[in-house]
Design a protein around this motif. Structure first.
Motif, short mmCIF file in Angstrom:
data_model
loop_
_atom_site.label_atom_id
_atom_site.label_comp_id
_atom_site.label_asym_id
_atom_site.label_seq_id
_atom_site.Cartn_x
_atom_site.Cartn_y
_atom_site.Cartn_z
N LYS A 1 10.67 -32.32 -0.39
CA LYS A 1 10.14 -31.63 0.78
C LYS A 1 9.39 -32.63 1.65
O LYS A 1 8.73 -33.52 1.15
CB LYS A 1 9.20 -30.50 0.36
N ARG B 1 6.81 -32.75 5.16
CA ARG B 1 5.98 -32.02 6.12
C ARG B 1 5.59 -33.01 7.21
O ARG B 1 5.07 -34.08 6.91
CB ARG B 1 4.76 -31.45 5.43
N GLU C 1 8.21 -28.23 8.45
CA GLU C 1 8.55 -28.43 7.03
C GLU C 1 10.06 -28.54 6.89
O GLU C 1 10.81 -27.77 7.48
CB GLU C 1 8.01 -27.27 6.20
N ASP D 1 13.31 -29.29 3.99
CA ASP D 1 13.85 -29.49 2.65
C ASP D 1 14.94 -30.54 2.75
O ASP D 1 15.90 -30.38 3.51
CB ASP D 1 14.45 -28.19 2.09
#
Length: 81
Positions: free
Chosen positions: A2, A4, A43, A45
């Motif tokens: 992930k 951010r 965010e 993935d």
């Protein structure tokens, strides 16, 4: 993995939303709050498992799309979870 991305306006760039938030907080009785700056969090993935490659890819994303680097700064956080 992930990622951010925090995007904020550079110092010296007018932030009308930040000023509106600052004024409204004062009107609501929150004293002692000043120089409010607002931004955005994106965010992502990622399929990439290599942290260095992931950070490089996200940096490219920021430079090309996610941030207007003329007036905005960005920071990248990676989480292997």
């Amino acid at each position: 993995m992930k990622a951010r991305v925090h995007v904020t306006l550079k110092n010296g760039v007018l932030d009308p939303q930040g000023k509106a938030i600052e004024k409204t907080l004062g009107n609501l009785g929150f004293s002692g709050v000043g120089d409010v700056r607002q931004g955005k969090v994106i965010e992502l993935d990622l399929e990439e498992t290599d942290a260095a490659k992931a950070e490089a890819a996200v940096k490219d994303m920021c430079e090309q799309l996610l941030a207007n680097t003329v007036i905005e700064n960005y920071t990248i956080e990676l989480d292997a979870a």
